[in-house]
Design a protein around this motif. Structure first.
Motif, PDB file in Angstrom:
ATOM      1  N   GLN A 224      43.535  28.576  45.713  1.00  0.00           N
ATOM      2  CA  GLN A 224      42.283  28.977  45.091  1.00  0.00           C
ATOM      3  C   GLN A 224      41.958  30.440  45.373  1.00  0.00           C
ATOM      4  O   GLN A 224      42.361  30.999  46.388  1.00  0.00           O
ATOM      5  N   MET A 225      41.202  31.044  44.470  1.00  0.00           N
ATOM      6  CA  MET A 225      40.747  32.409  44.643  1.00  0.00           C
ATOM      7  C   MET A 225      39.488  32.386  45.505  1.00  0.00           C
ATOM      8  O   MET A 225      38.521  31.681  45.194  1.00  0.00           O
ATOM      9  N   VAL A 226      39.487  33.155  46.604  1.00  0.00           N
ATOM     10  CA  VAL A 226      38.302  33.171  47.461  1.00  0.00           C
ATOM     11  C   VAL A 226      37.512  34.466  47.334  1.00  0.00           C
ATOM     12  O   VAL A 226      36.319  34.500  47.626  1.00  0.00           O
ATOM     13  N   GLU A 227      38.176  35.536  46.890  1.00  0.00           N
ATOM     14  CA  GLU A 227      37.454  36.804  46.705  1.00  0.00           C
ATOM     15  C   GLU A 227      38.251  37.715  45.782  1.00  0.00           C
ATOM     16  O   GLU A 227      39.485  37.745  45.839  1.00  0.00           O
ATOM     17  N   THR A 228      37.553  38.440  44.910  1.00  0.00           N
ATOM     18  CA  THR A 228      38.198  39.414  44.033  1.00  0.00           C
ATOM     19  C   THR A 228      37.233  40.538  43.722  1.00  0.00           C
ATOM     20  O   THR A 228      36.041  40.298  43.492  1.00  0.00           O
ATOM     21  N   CYS A 229      37.752  41.778  43.720  1.00  0.00           N
ATOM     22  CA  CYS A 229      36.926  42.956  43.464  1.00  0.00           C
ATOM     23  C   CYS A 229      37.835  44.182  43.384  1.00  0.00           C
ATOM     24  O   CYS A 229      39.038  44.090  43.660  1.00  0.00           O
ATOM     25  N   PRO A 230      37.295  45.371  43.037  1.00  0.00           N
ATOM     26  CA  PRO A 230      38.100  46.590  43.085  1.00  0.00           C
ATOM     27  C   PRO A 230      38.655  46.834  44.487  1.00  0.00           C
ATOM     28  O   PRO A 230      38.046  46.444  45.492  1.00  0.00           O
ATOM     29  N   THR A 231      39.806  47.470  44.551  1.00  0.00           N
ATOM     30  CA  THR A 231      40.544  47.619  45.819  1.00  0.00           C
ATOM     31  C   THR A 231      39.710  48.267  46.921  1.00  0.00           C
ATOM     32  O   THR A 231      39.608  47.726  48.031  1.00  0.00           O
ATOM     33  N   GLN A 232      39.112  49.419  46.640  1.00  0.00           N
ATOM     34  CA  GLN A 232      38.370  50.119  47.685  1.00  0.00           C
ATOM     35  C   GLN A 232      37.168  49.321  48.151  1.00  0.00           C
ATOM     36  O   GLN A 232      36.815  49.328  49.329  1.00  0.00           O
ATOM     37  N   GLU A 233      36.537  48.603  47.220  1.00  0.00           N
ATOM     38  CA  GLU A 233      35.400  47.757  47.561  1.00  0.00           C
ATOM     39  C   GLU A 233      35.809  46.668  48.550  1.00  0.00           C
ATOM     40  O   GLU A 233      35.077  46.338  49.488  1.00  0.00           O
ATOM     41  N   LEU A 234      36.998  46.102  48.356  1.00  0.00           N
ATOM     42  CA  LEU A 234      37.464  45.043  49.251  1.00  0.00           C
ATOM     43  C   LEU A 234      37.672  45.568  50.668  1.00  0.00           C
ATOM     44  O   LEU A 234      37.324  44.906  51.644  1.00  0.00           O
ATOM     45  N   PHE A 235      38.240  46.764  50.787  1.00  0.00           N
ATOM     46  CA  PHE A 235      38.499  47.326  52.113  1.00  0.00           C
ATOM     47  C   PHE A 235      37.222  47.853  52.773  1.00  0.00           C
ATOM     48  O   PHE A 235      37.123  47.832  53.997  1.00  0.00           O
TER      49      PHE A 235
END
Length: 315
Positions: A224-235
């Motif tokens: 399952q997908m638990v989180e998704t967002c633009p790369t810099q936002e994730l870091f």
């Protein structure tokens, strides 16, 4: 406009103990010319998802839209056309190449099957592709066992881009290579993407690699997908406890800016007939009874989606 749209995609496998939920209700999209990084632990379903999208595996349920067209169920003719627009670069550059074919024959094969080139034009296009990915002419008649890992992977890349596809699934294309060679292959993939407007689904377990190449990142856990967002936002602003644990494991040479390592404890939930609720709950330090209720991926801020039901309490 999204090139690829995945909606509630599922891929289940029957087993003696029950049904394995390898990919379970996954939804995301990739824009043209972008790179979607797909990360998570080994066995979380990343490669299965990539292979299901390009129809190497038949989906159990859900929708795959490519360039606005539903390609979930295709006949042989439709699948042949789709193969030209969707390609894959495999993880192991040795086992994915036919040991009986030379470098030249491997690169020529898709060109011949497409019937776009004949005679001298066929040979010229093969030479152009080998030159494009950095394979010297002296290796033209070499066999896979005569090449090192980096050159074998370059052959795989040449084969994948031979028909100018729009989407390429990169299934951990550098994990089997030395670190110095990894950088060369990553730079090659980025150069090809810029030149041919390629769109990548980049599967990896290495967050340092995915940060370097990806536009957006999807984090998977047990199908399952638990989180998704633009790369810099994730870091910069990770939200899900599992994402935070993954990021804490990235090594750094800055002794003044060391992160506290988050060690995950507890049992890994079984993908066979899983119970409702968050599949990370058994290992999550913040889990309560609330976490064993059904939870869905929902938008927290613009473009940032997360499936944790206790975000407001733990962030």
């Amino acid at each position: 406009m999204a090139l690829l749209e995945i909606e509630h995609l599922k891929k289940y496998f029957p087993s003696a103990r029950g049904t394995v939920h390898a990919v379970d209700d996954v939804t995301f999209s990739i824009g043209k010319g972008e790179t979607m990084g797909l990360v998570g632990e080994s066995g979380c379903g990343k490669s299965t998802l990539g292979r299901t999208i390009i129809h190497l595996l038949e989906s159990t349920e859900g929708t795959i839209r490519f360039q606005g067209e539903d390609v979930t169920r295709l006949d042989k003719r439709g699948l042949k056309k789709l193969r030209e627009d969707m390609q894959i670069i495999f993880q192991d550059p040795y086992s994915s190449l036919n040991p009986r074919l030379t470098v030249h024959d491997t690169v020529v094969e898709p060109l011949m099957l497409s019937k776009r080139f004949e005679g001298d034009a066929l040979e010229a296009e093969a030479d152009r592709l080998m030159d494009l990915v950095g394979i010297e002419k002296r290796f033209r008649m070499s066999y896979p066992h005569e090449l090192d890992g980096g050159r074998r992977q370059r052959v795989g890349i040449a084969r994948a881009i031979a028909l100018n596809p729009k989407l390429v699934v990169c299934d951990e294309p550098v994990s089997a290579l030395d670190v110095s060679i990894q950088a060369q292959i990553l730079n090659l993939l980025m150069d090809l993407q810029e030149e041919y407007e390629l769109t990548y689904l980049f599967v990896t377990h290495d967050l340092s690699v995915v940060r370097h190449i990806s536009t957006n990142i999807c984090v998977m856990y047990l199908g399952q997908m638990v989180e998704t967002c633009p790369t810099q936002e994730l870091f910069d602003h990770p939200l899900h406890p599992y994402t935070k644990a993954l990021l804490s494991a990235i090594p750094t040479i800055d002794i003044h800016n060391q992160k506290e390592r988050i060690l995950l404890k507890g049992e890994i939930n079984s993908p066979i007939n899983p119970k409702p609720g968050c599949r990370f709950a058994l290992r999550c330090p913040y889990a309560t009874e609330k976490c064993h209720q059904p939870v869905e991926l929902h938008e927290i801020s613009e473009g940032h989606f997360c499936s944790c039901c206790r975000l407001n309490e733990i962030n």
